[in-house]
Design a protein around this motif. Structure first.
Motif, PDB file in Angstrom:
ATOM      1  N   GLY A  98      -3.910  -3.085   8.610  1.00 38.59           N
ATOM      2  CA  GLY A  98      -5.143  -3.129   7.843  1.00 38.59           C
ATOM      3  C   GLY A  98      -4.955  -4.139   6.727  1.00 38.59           C
ATOM      4  O   GLY A  98      -3.840  -4.627   6.517  1.00 38.59           O
ATOM      5  N   TYR A 106       0.845  -1.205   0.000  1.00 33.17           N
ATOM      6  CA  TYR A 106       0.000   0.000   0.000  1.00 33.17           C
ATOM      7  C   TYR A 106       0.873   1.245   0.000  1.00 33.17           C
ATOM      8  O   TYR A 106       0.619   2.200  -0.728  1.00 33.17           O
ATOM      9  CB  TYR A 106      -0.918  -0.009   1.225  1.00 33.17           C
ATOM     10  N   GLY A 144      -7.489   4.948   7.291  1.00 37.20           N
ATOM     11  CA  GLY A 144      -7.901   3.624   6.812  1.00 37.20           C
ATOM     12  C   GLY A 144      -7.140   2.488   7.460  1.00 37.20           C
ATOM     13  O   GLY A 144      -6.987   1.425   6.850  1.00 37.20           O
TER      14      GLY A 144
END
Ligand code: COI
Length: 366
Positions: free
Chosen positions: A310, A175, A243
């Motif tokens: 996450g 990410y 997030g």
């Protein structure tokens, strides 16, 4: 009764060469596979017309309620290729359950767990060639994005009577790009909260992410990668990043994460880490964490590590914490993110089938 899917394979799939080029360096969220899932819902017929077909833009009426009132939810999951070529996902029942809770909070219809999981199997099967090979220690996967939105063309404010569920898939690397696992710096957002009591903070809806962006921009202007949000009533307690959930690791073996107060997303990675931590001999705690505790523990040398987690971020170490007029850094000479690295490795080994799945967390997709 479970839905039957109509499958229409597209004739113009990406060529092997084009796909290989993308898979060599996909980044995150940039490219999409050849197909998508669509399921329609309306108040009269319920869920119907489940279909797998070519990936293409939606035809959306300009009055579609989602464009005006943000009646929308989503999930984030990954498909992992194992050494024998089979493809698996991680705890899809947990995502299906959270999707159902988010739907209820946003006054959207609940998609049964079996149809949710079947939609992932359908898309992953037809687009299996898009699931990257896992390189050693890497995190290449096919990111799955189920989502649901109010497609009814109507400007009155009420729950939509027609809704669309869809799944798209995107080959993904880390990410946070840049190669390797690099620590991210965080900015304490004091002007903006992500969510408030009684709001939608524990639902995975687009609005929460939109409300995190101004804080994130402030953080970026201050040279940080992400913002950490505090509770909206007292501006005292750590909640989460836009997030990702957050963990603090103490030198005495405590591993602490903000408790679920209704304003924080219940991360599947977060809850998996709480289970794995015990097995790794750590003492997990879920409680309210004053932001001052982070600053004090960093100054006192009691804080060993901080990491974000996450589905997309997996486990990403945190470096510096900055705020208006100050900063702190828990890292000392010779620092290694040993706990974060161990947890990340344990999680990835299970997800990629390199370690035994003793928790029954994996489901085969293709
Ligand atoms: C995830 O981790 O899957 C998320 O949904 C976070 C972000 C990419 C929106």
């Amino acid at each position: 009764m479970a839905l039957e899917f109509t499958v229409t394979e597209r004739a113009d799939r990406a060529s092997d060469d084009a796909r290989a080029k993308i898979l060599a360096d996909p980044g995150f969220g940039n490219y999409f596979t050849d197909h998508m899932v669509r399921i329609a819902w309306d108040a009269a017929s319920g869920w119907h017309d489940a279909a797998v077909s070519a990936y293409e833009p939606f035809q959306l009426d300009p009055a579609a309620a989602v464009l005006h009132y943000a009646q929308e939810i989503f999930e984030g999951m990954k498909a992992y290729r194992h050494a024998d070529g089979s493809v698996w996902t991680f705890r899809p029942e947990a995502n299906a359950a959270r999707f159902a809770r988010s739907a209820t909070r946003l006054a959207l219809p609940v998609l049964p767990e079996a149809d949710f999981i079947e939609s992932l199997k359908q898309l992953t099967s037809i687009d299996k060639s898009w699931v990257p090979e896992a390189a050693d220690g890497g995190e290449a996967s096919l990111y799955l994005r189920p989502f649901m939105f109010a497609s009814e063309a109507f400007l009155g404010v009420r729950p939509a009577k027609s809704v669309t569920f869809s799944v798209i898939a995107s080959p993904a690397g880390a990410y946070f790009g840049g190669g390797g696992v690099k620590p991210v710096n965080l900015w304490i957002s004091t002007d903006y909260a992500r969510a408030g009591e009684g709001g939608t903070g524990n639902a995975k809806c687009g609005g929460n992410y939109a409300s995190s962006l101004a804080g994130q921009l402030e953080g970026i202007a201050a040279g940080c990668d992400q913002a950490v949000f505090l509770d909206s009533s007292t501006h005292t307690y750590i909640e989460e990043l836009g997030g990702m959930n957050l963990f603090l690791v103490y030198r005495d073996g405590r591993i602490v994460t903000p408790e679920l107060t209704g304003t924080i997303l219940e991360g599947v990675t977060r809850s998996s880490i709480l289970e794995l931590a015990k097995e790794l001999g750590l003492s997990p705690e879920e409680r309210r964490i004053p932001i001052q505790e982070w600053k004090d523990a960093a100054a006192a040398g009691e804080l060993a590590e901080v990491f974000a987690c996450g589905t997309a971020a997996v486990v990403t170490p945190v470096g510096e914490l900055r705020w208006e007029g100050g900063s702190c850094d828990h890292r000392r000479e010779g620092h290694t993110d040993e706990v974060a690295t161990r947890i990340r490795g344990t999680l990835l080994d299970i997800q990629y089938g390199r370690a035994e799945d003793t928790h029954g967390w994996l489901t085969r997709l293709a």
